[in-house]
Design a protein around this motif. Structure first.
Motif, PDB file in Angstrom:
ATOM      1  N   PHE A  44       0.800  -1.219   0.000  1.00  0.00           N
ATOM      2  CA  PHE A  44       0.000   0.000   0.000  1.00  0.00           C
ATOM      3  C   PHE A  44       0.838   1.276   0.000  1.00  0.00           C
ATOM      4  CE2 PHE A  44      -2.863  -3.154   2.009  1.00  0.00           C
ATOM      5  CZ  PHE A  44      -3.846  -3.153   1.027  1.00  0.00           C
ATOM      6  N   LYS A  45       2.152   1.145   0.008  1.00  0.00           N
ATOM      7  CA  LYS A  45       3.076   2.289   0.009  1.00  0.00           C
ATOM      8  C   LYS A  45       2.810   3.232   1.184  1.00  0.00           C
ATOM      9  CE  LYS A  45       4.807   1.077  -3.993  1.00  0.00           C
ATOM     10  NZ  LYS A  45       5.585  -0.107  -3.928  1.00  0.00           N
ATOM     11  N   ILE A  46       2.474   2.634   2.331  1.00  0.00           N
ATOM     12  CA  ILE A  46       2.239   3.394   3.557  1.00  0.00           C
ATOM     13  C   ILE A  46       3.188   2.847   4.622  1.00  0.00           C
ATOM     14  CG2 ILE A  46       0.567   4.010   5.343  1.00  0.00           C
ATOM     15  CD1 ILE A  46      -1.641   3.541   3.251  1.00  0.00           C
ATOM     16  N   GLY A  47       4.166   3.642   4.997  1.00  0.00           N
ATOM     17  CA  GLY A  47       5.178   3.195   5.945  1.00  0.00           C
ATOM     18  C   GLY A  47       4.676   3.019   7.357  1.00  0.00           C
ATOM     19  N   LEU A  48       3.486   3.537   7.635  1.00  0.00           N
ATOM     20  CA  LEU A  48       2.928   3.437   8.973  1.00  0.00           C
ATOM     21  C   LEU A  48       2.692   1.986   9.389  1.00  0.00           C
ATOM     22  CD1 LEU A  48       1.912   5.173  11.323  1.00  0.00           C
ATOM     23  CD2 LEU A  48      -0.347   5.109  10.274  1.00  0.00           C
ATOM     24  N   PHE A  49       2.422   1.107   8.425  1.00  0.00           N
ATOM     25  CA  PHE A  49       2.201  -0.297   8.760  1.00  0.00           C
ATOM     26  C   PHE A  49       3.445  -0.926   9.397  1.00  0.00           C
ATOM     27  CE2 PHE A  49      -1.032  -0.033   5.271  1.00  0.00           C
ATOM     28  CZ  PHE A  49      -2.138  -0.157   6.086  1.00  0.00           C
ATOM     29  N   SER A  50       4.616  -0.600   8.894  1.00  0.00           N
ATOM     30  CA  SER A  50       5.863  -1.119   9.481  1.00  0.00           C
ATOM     31  C   SER A  50       6.043  -0.609  10.902  1.00  0.00           C
ATOM     32  CB  SER A  50       7.065  -0.708   8.637  1.00  0.00           C
ATOM     33  OG  SER A  50       7.039  -1.337   7.397  1.00  0.00           O
ATOM     34  N   ASN A  51       5.761   0.662  11.099  1.00  0.00           N
ATOM     35  CA  ASN A  51       5.913   1.237  12.431  1.00  0.00           C
ATOM     36  C   ASN A  51       4.933   0.617  13.424  1.00  0.00           C
ATOM     37  OD1 ASN A  51       6.880   3.184  10.382  1.00  0.00           O
ATOM     38  ND2 ASN A  51       7.547   4.266  12.202  1.00  0.00           N
ATOM     39  N   ILE A  52       3.712   0.388  12.992  1.00  0.00           N
ATOM     40  CA  ILE A  52       2.720  -0.239  13.866  1.00  0.00           C
ATOM     41  C   ILE A  52       3.139  -1.664  14.195  1.00  0.00           C
ATOM     42  CG2 ILE A  52       0.340  -1.083  13.956  1.00  0.00           C
ATOM     43  CD1 ILE A  52      -0.447   1.452  12.390  1.00  0.00           C
TER      44      ILE A  52
END
Length: 82
Positions: A27-35
């Motif tokens: 999804f090209k959203i880096g927030l998933f990795s941080n979560i």
């Protein structure tokens, strides 16, 4: 309580990390990795385990919880997917 052994907890935590990284790339959203890293750290803060499935001493439990908190803080402060 068979699922509380270290290898099961570690395997589940690694699966959470892999899922977060894959979602981050899809999804090209880096927030998933941080979560995912935040959840990984909180797993060990909430439920500290010994590597050899032995009862933790109070100092050992505190050390594992501190390590989990450090991982969670790194997950919050670092921008992995950006």
């Amino acid at each position: 309580m068979k699922d509380t052994f270290f290898k099961h907890q570690f395997r589940n935590a690694i699966l959470i990390i892999i899922t977060g990284v894959v979602l981050s790339h899809l999804f090209k959203i880096g927030l998933f990795s941080n979560i995912a890293w935040l959840i990984y750290g909180l797993i060990y803060v909430i439920h500290p385990l010994d590597l050899n499935n032995q009862p933790l001493t109070p100092k050992g439990a505190v050390a594992v919880r501190i390590a989990g908190a450090v991982i969670a803080i790194i997950g919050v402060l670092t921008r992995f997917g950006v």
